[in-house]
Enzyme design. Structure first.
Site, PDB file in Angstrom:
ATOM      1  N   ARG A   1     -17.574  52.966  60.081  1.00 58.53           N
ATOM      2  CA  ARG A   1     -18.182  54.290  60.287  1.00 58.53           C
ATOM      3  C   ARG A   1     -17.727  54.960  61.587  1.00 58.53           C
ATOM      4  NH1 ARG A   1     -18.543  52.916  55.944  1.00 58.53           N
ATOM      5  NH2 ARG A   1     -20.348  52.846  54.577  1.00 58.53           N
TER       6      ARG A   1
ATOM      7  N   SER B   1     -27.313  58.032  53.720  1.00 53.00           N
ATOM      8  CA  SER B   1     -27.787  56.890  54.505  1.00 53.00           C
ATOM      9  C   SER B   1     -27.978  57.319  55.953  1.00 53.00           C
ATOM     10  CB  SER B   1     -26.783  55.741  54.421  1.00 53.00           C
ATOM     11  OG  SER B   1     -26.642  55.302  53.090  1.00 53.00           O
TER      12      SER B   1
ATOM     13  N   GLU C   1     -26.692  57.390  61.597  1.00 56.44           N
ATOM     14  CA  GLU C   1     -25.348  57.758  61.163  1.00 56.44           C
ATOM     15  C   GLU C   1     -25.057  59.251  61.323  1.00 56.44           C
ATOM     16  OE1 GLU C   1     -22.629  57.223  57.149  1.00 56.44           O
ATOM     17  OE2 GLU C   1     -24.169  55.748  57.622  1.00 56.44           O
TER      18      GLU C   1
END
Length: 369
Positions: A170, A253, A355
């Site tokens: 990520r 998410s 995130e």
């Protein structure tokens, strides 16, 4: 290019949250995007002459209720080109503003495989390399050969190779080069992928997807079939955009899956996954990934957990998504996120990392219990 004028930023995010900005410009062509960049340069010191925010699909943004007090550029550039590179491979370049899922569908229509497990993800093509978007066992970093960017410091266009992009879980060199949240040094212009000319998918790596397909991990099946099943799985979790489904009024998410160096701190029943290098696929020893959703659920937060009816809640389908139930504010989402982070810390000693990119706000702004 649309004329810059004051607009509510909630209309450009999948959370449907965010206050006003005094100048919002929509760049529909590359020239318009470059004109905006030229008008808002980044100094060598890392300082901007004026505050600037770039928005793609808005699927990974949480913008403050107060909005953003600078110039906003919404990237809507389009265009896809293909080049056959070998007898089995094709290189595909997409402009940054292309809708990601429509692009994935287009590659499958061309008889190309590789991106099928990344179906159904909201957002734009240009955003995918920044955080090395991944799902169901595939990350874009495995398939990207280069990214064309405009360097706001040098004022030059550059092509960054996969090695230079330094993909990680990520993250990427593009993300790490941001001067501040939403303030990039590099503005993505286009992304180039190396894909296989095949009707068969990449080997299925994710257990849940393999189970849904009724195949063994490592099997290859029709890529279109993988796409259909991935979209069905994502929809079952409220992660396919749907105006009528408040579970999809989110940033997907909200927390990344934690990577721990000491797996012994995890409860015996907690999921454990290997951490691999996104380019070589080699296992990284000494690190273990676990499930943020599992930690949230076992810290006492069930699906639909909310701090106030009709405001912000965990998705009713999946605990990893924080959602806007229709009347939430950004502050409501942050309060909920802070509550979840505190609960997981108390239960397991693990700090969840959000995130989404926060604009004008921070998870530390939340009211923890």
């Amino acid at each position: 290019m649309t004329e810059a004028h004051r607009q509510e930023l909630s209309g450009f995010t999948t959370f449907r949250l965010g206050g006003p900005a005094p100048q919002v410009t929509v760049a529909n062509t590359r020239d318009e995007l470059l004109d905006f960049c030229a008008a808002h340069p980044l100094e060598l010191s890392g300082q901007e002459r004026s505050r600037v925010l770039f928005i793609g699909g808005g699927s990974n943004l949480l913008i403050a209720d107060a909005g953003f007090d600078g110039a906003v550029c919404v990237v809507r550039t389009t265009g896809v080109e293909t080049t056959q590179t070998t007898t089995t491979d094709t290189r595909v370049t997409a402009e940054a503003g292309e809708d990601w899922d429509a692009f994935v569908a287009h590659t499958l229509d061309l008889g190309l495989s590789g991106l099928e497990a990344l179906s159904g993800i909201p957002g734009s093509v240009g955003a995918t390399p920044i955080q090395n978007v991944g799902a169901y066992g595939t990350e874009v970093g495995e398939l990207i050969s280069s990214v064309e960017v405009f360097d706001r410091v040098s004022g030059q266009t550059r092509h960054l190779t996969a090695v230079e992009l330094e993909f990680g879980y990520r993250t990427s060199a593009l993300k790490r080069a941001q001067i501040a949240a939403g303030t990039p040094q590099y503005v993505v212009l286009s992304v180039t992928f190396d894909l296989q000319r095949s009707d068969e998918s990449l080997p299925v790596r994710y257990a849940q997807l393999a189970s849904t397909l009724d195949v063994e991990i490592g099997s290859r099946v029709p890529a279109v079939r993988v796409r259909e099943n991935v979209i069905a799985l994502r929809r079952s979790k409220g992660m396919v955009l749907d105006a009528a489904d408040h579970d999809s009024w989110s940033a997907g998410s909200f927390f990344t899956n934690p990577i721990v160096e000491n797996a012994e701190i995890l409860p015996a029943e907690a999921p454990r996954y290997p951490v691999t290098d996104p380019l070589s696929g080699a296992k990284i020893e000494g690190k273990t990934k676990t499930s943020a959703a599992w930690l949230i659920e076992h810290a006492g937060f069930s699906k639909g957990f909310s701090l106030g009816e009709g405001l912000a809640s965990l998705s009713t389908k999946h605990t990893l998504a924080l959602t806007n139930r229709g009347h939430a504010s950004t502050a409501d989402v942050i309060d909920l996120a802070s509550t979840v982070v505190a609960g997981v810390e108390d239960a397991f000693g693990i700090t969840l990392e959000p995130e989404p990119t926060f604009i004008g706000c921070s998870i530390d702004d939340g009211k923890r219990p």
